[in-house]
Design an enzyme around this catalytic site. Sequence first.
Site, PDB file in Angstrom:
ATOM      1  N   GLN A 148     -38.984  30.580 -27.827  1.00 42.45           N
ATOM      2  CA  GLN A 148     -39.436  30.159 -26.503  1.00 42.45           C
ATOM      3  C   GLN A 148     -38.312  30.281 -25.473  1.00 42.45           C
ATOM      4  OE1 GLN A 148     -40.752  26.158 -27.253  1.00 42.45           O
ATOM      5  NE2 GLN A 148     -42.268  26.813 -28.756  1.00 42.45           N
ATOM      6  N   CYS A 163     -38.953  29.779 -33.312  1.00 38.47           N
ATOM      7  CA  CYS A 163     -39.569  28.547 -32.816  1.00 38.47           C
ATOM      8  C   CYS A 163     -39.065  28.216 -31.403  1.00 38.47           C
ATOM      9  CB  CYS A 163     -39.325  27.416 -33.810  1.00 38.47           C
ATOM     10  SG  CYS A 163     -40.645  26.178 -33.777  1.00 38.47           S
ATOM     11  N   GLU A 191     -37.523  30.874 -42.494  1.00 44.93           N
ATOM     12  CA  GLU A 191     -36.729  30.281 -43.585  1.00 44.93           C
ATOM     13  C   GLU A 191     -37.596  29.451 -44.519  1.00 44.93           C
ATOM     14  OE1 GLU A 191     -37.260  26.759 -41.133  1.00 44.93           O
ATOM     15  OE2 GLU A 191     -36.960  28.871 -40.693  1.00 44.93           O
ATOM     16  N   HIS A 221     -41.322  29.691 -38.677  1.00 43.77           N
ATOM     17  CA  HIS A 221     -40.102  29.450 -39.441  1.00 43.77           C
ATOM     18  C   HIS A 221     -40.012  30.383 -40.648  1.00 43.77           C
ATOM     19  CE1 HIS A 221     -38.495  25.648 -37.649  1.00 43.77           C
ATOM     20  NE2 HIS A 221     -39.727  25.633 -37.154  1.00 43.77           N
ATOM     21  N   SER A 274     -36.717  19.168 -35.424  1.00 42.23           N
ATOM     22  CA  SER A 274     -37.742  19.567 -34.459  1.00 42.23           C
ATOM     23  C   SER A 274     -38.762  18.462 -34.213  1.00 42.23           C
ATOM     24  CB  SER A 274     -38.463  20.829 -34.946  1.00 42.23           C
ATOM     25  OG  SER A 274     -37.590  21.926 -35.011  1.00 42.23           O
ATOM     26  N   GLY A 281     -39.236  19.531 -28.849  1.00 41.54           N
ATOM     27  CA  GLY A 281     -39.693  19.282 -27.496  1.00 41.54           C
ATOM     28  C   GLY A 281     -39.907  20.481 -26.596  1.00 41.54           C
ATOM     29  N   GLY A 318     -45.057  22.359 -30.522  1.00 39.82           N
ATOM     30  CA  GLY A 318     -46.103  21.849 -29.639  1.00 39.82           C
ATOM     31  C   GLY A 318     -46.195  22.612 -28.337  1.00 39.82           C
ATOM     32  N   PHE A 319     -45.331  23.633 -28.159  1.00 39.07           N
ATOM     33  CA  PHE A 319     -45.331  24.465 -26.959  1.00 39.07           C
ATOM     34  C   PHE A 319     -45.428  25.925 -27.381  1.00 39.07           C
ATOM     35  CE2 PHE A 319     -43.419  20.511 -25.817  1.00 39.07           C
ATOM     36  CZ  PHE A 319     -43.745  20.283 -24.478  1.00 39.07           C
ATOM     37  N   GLY A 364     -35.850  23.649 -32.698  1.00 39.42           N
ATOM     38  CA  GLY A 364     -35.437  22.395 -32.088  1.00 39.42           C
ATOM     39  C   GLY A 364     -36.654  21.675 -31.528  1.00 39.42           C
TER      40      GLY A 364
END
Length: 373
Positions: free
Chosen positions: A271, A267, A353, A351, A47, A242, A311-312, A240
């Site tokens: 999104q 994550c 996990e 997360h 990520s 970006g 970051g999003f 992942g």
Amino acid sequence: MPNPAKLALEDGTVYEGYSIGSDGEVTGEVVFNTAMTGYQEILTDPSYRGQIVTMTYPEIGNYGVNSIDIEHESPSLAGFIVREDSRIYSNYRADGDLHDYLTEHNLVGIAGIDTRALVRRIRTEGAMRGVLSTTDLSDENLVRKAKDSPGLVGRDLVREVMPSQSSTWDGKLDEWTAKEIGGTNRSADGTHIVCMDFGMKWNIPRHFASRGNRVTIVPGDTSAADIMKLNPSGVFLSNGPGDPEPLDYAHRSIRELLGDVPIFGICLGHQLLALACGAKTFKLKFGHRGVNQPVFDLTTGKVEITTQNHGFAVEEESLPDCLEITHRNLNDDTVAGVRHREQNAFGVQYHPEAASGPHDSHYLFARFQEQLQ
């Protein structure tokens, strides 16, 4: 004496320190992580592709590195920033030091800078493009390179980290990891989870396998039709790097899978689920990265401390009627979880996990498991 190194930001700020790891020059978005431990997991988390990561804890490397606490086959981040790198490590599980690990994986790092000042600047001005170099020490050149470097918005970084072909997860749990996730090496009982890999951390399939599931990992651009040919009991959408908006192939596949099979996303996967349902996302000022992020579960009234790296975020005002908010980030009230009102699908912006991090959110794997029966 270590070689000199410099970090330059697009706003013209330059920090001077010394090199750790390999010599070279890298560009990326400069961000920070507030975890006190877990630097090896951070280094190997896909990520972080395209980012130069600053550790806020002042001394990094004091417990060394090992061959177990890795979350991918090789590091994906652009560069690494610490206040002080410990050349002495002490841990019974360690088999090497941080400096050698960075060198082995050709990672450029810098130590000896005022990371407190750097983090304050990022919190005030927002995450910025930067350049980290041991080869060009001209302030003027470095600032220009930082300004000319690409940002994260609009880039498809997933294609740089996702696998090229499908595979079956066969990783065995070592004794330490089994204890950490509360699992065992169980034989698959026929329940089949297909993981869409957008840059997945390995502790996720470990969790699924420890519950007796058969796990198949497919590239993130796999079509819904090809996924359904695998006869999955459920589909997992991984983390992942970006910006999630350019990933049209993922939006399309997820949209077509809705209603056919239970879906769980974390994550970036969260999104992408929201985008597939018609919501929008936006870039956070400096993101959420650390193992101490408080989240409120609206369905239970409980607060959990979570591991986060993004970051999003999903734009609340854009949520369609079919999505219900289930979790909120207590630091800034952003959406931290949604579920579909009509289909069997949900996602969280963190997360569960937790590699590394607290175990408060492990219940989400049990919740997904119940939906596969």
